[in-house]
Design an enzyme around this catalytic site. Structure first.
Site, short mmCIF file in Angstrom:
data_model
loop_
_atom_site.label_atom_id
_atom_site.label_comp_id
_atom_site.label_asym_id
_atom_site.label_seq_id
_atom_site.Cartn_x
_atom_site.Cartn_y
_atom_site.Cartn_z
N GLU A 206 10.32 26.83 91.51
CA GLU A 206 10.72 27.11 90.12
C GLU A 206 11.91 28.08 90.13
O GLU A 206 12.29 28.61 91.17
CB GLU A 206 9.57 27.75 89.34
CG GLU A 206 8.64 26.75 88.66
CD GLU A 206 9.10 26.41 87.26
OE1 GLU A 206 10.29 26.67 86.94
OE2 GLU A 206 8.28 25.87 86.48
N ASN B 222 8.38 28.44 78.92
CA ASN B 222 9.32 27.75 79.79
C ASN B 222 10.65 27.57 79.07
O ASN B 222 10.82 27.98 77.91
CB ASN B 222 8.76 26.37 80.18
CG ASN B 222 8.19 26.35 81.58
OD1 ASN B 222 8.83 26.83 82.51
ND2 ASN B 222 7.00 25.79 81.74
N ASP C 48 9.94 21.40 80.51
CA ASP C 48 9.69 22.52 81.43
C ASP C 48 10.95 23.38 81.47
O ASP C 48 11.55 23.66 80.45
CB ASP C 48 9.31 21.96 82.80
CG ASP C 48 8.45 22.91 83.61
OD1 ASP C 48 8.82 24.09 83.74
OD2 ASP C 48 7.40 22.48 84.14
#
Length: 290
Positions: free
Chosen positions: A16, A147, A196
């Site tokens: 991420e 997010n 996301d």
């Protein structure tokens, strides 16, 4: 059609927060569940990993060197080696139930970090901002999984997404960068994927990694889908722009919660992909302490 490629021979657990370092011409990213920060230098192929004692939800590069890192229990300043130097604040959520997740910086070099509410019984997550004097401020609540943080080029809008709830928000900002009331930018239905992590390009378009959707999508400032890019894996997690001209899109993906059969069928789950694009992305600011 631009060609999607893997960055190098790597697969992680939950990669991420990809972050391009203009100074280093290198890509940094976190593997949240492994508690790691990774660095890859495309020109030389040099690869290294910094290890932490807790999950690393998100981070930013500091103007003074090192990182600001949102770990499960607290946000810390670290040096270049990842050694903890100063605790900025505790996790304002319940750290037993909510770890840090997505985050990044705004044009003023302030750091934002959102949390993910693990139990999923209500929207118990939040978004906190660390100002340049290291003061923490909770700026949004009523979130299940924070997010999609990004900012418009004209500094008038902050974008966020709530992944489990399938929605992208935009929030107006005043001249000081303080947020107003958020509004729905785009709501996603079954089969579209869940929004996301994200990034914004120089034309003000919002690029979203659509988790469980096999794709990246580009949306206009009005929320209309302009393009999509299919992936060979189900769950992209975030995108960022980088490269010499900021025209390379870096895409992190995950293999979290996938069984052995799915990983065997889609072995690139957890890889990082690169995609040449025609429009340059906005550069991420360093975290600035005053």
């Amino acid at each position: 059609m631009a060609e999607l490629q893997t960055l190098f021979d790597y697969t992680g657990h939950l990669p991420e927060c990809p972050t391009w370092s203009e100074e280093e011409q290198a890509l940094w990213w976190a593997d949240i569940l492994q508690g790691e920060l990774h660095r890859y230098h495309p020109a030389s192929g040099e690869y290294s990993v910094l290890c932490f004692s807790e999950e690393v939800g998100c981070f930013a590069l500091r103007e003074k060197g090192g990182f600001i890192v949102a770990m499960r229990n607290a946000i810390w300043l670290t040096d270049r080696r990842g050694l903890l130097v100063q605790k900025v604040c505790d996790n304002p959520s319940n750290p037993q139930l909510a770890r840090f997740n997505d985050g990044g910086t705004d044009s003023q070099g302030r750091f934002y970090a959102g949390t993910f509410w693990g139990p999923g019984d209500y929207n118990g997550a939040l978004l906190v901002r660390i100002d340049n004097d290291l003061t923490p401020k909770v700026i949004q609540c009523d979130i299940h999984g924070a997010n999609g943080l990004a900012f418009s080029p004209d500094k008038r809008w902050m974008y966020t997404s709530d992944t489990p709830n399938g929605v992208i928000y935009r929030t107006p900002l005043n001249e000081q960068g303080e947020p107003g009331k958020r509004e729905v930018f785009r709501q996603f239905g079954p089969g579209e994927g869940l929004p996301d992590g994200a990034a914004v390009d120089e034309e003000g378009c919002y690029w979203s990694a659509l988790f469980d959707g096999w794709r990246i999508a580009r949306f206009s400032p009005q929320g209309d889908q302009l393009a999509e890019y299919r992936l060979p894996v189900r769950c992209p997690t975030m995108v960022c722009f980088g490269g010499h001209e900021m025209k390379t899109l870096f895409i992190t993906t995950t293999r979290e919660n996938m069984d052995a059969a799915e990983v065997a069928e889609y072995p690139l789950s957890g890889a990082i992909f690169t995609l040449p694009v025609a429009v340059a992305g906005m550069k991420k600011s360093l975290f600035i302490e005053r």
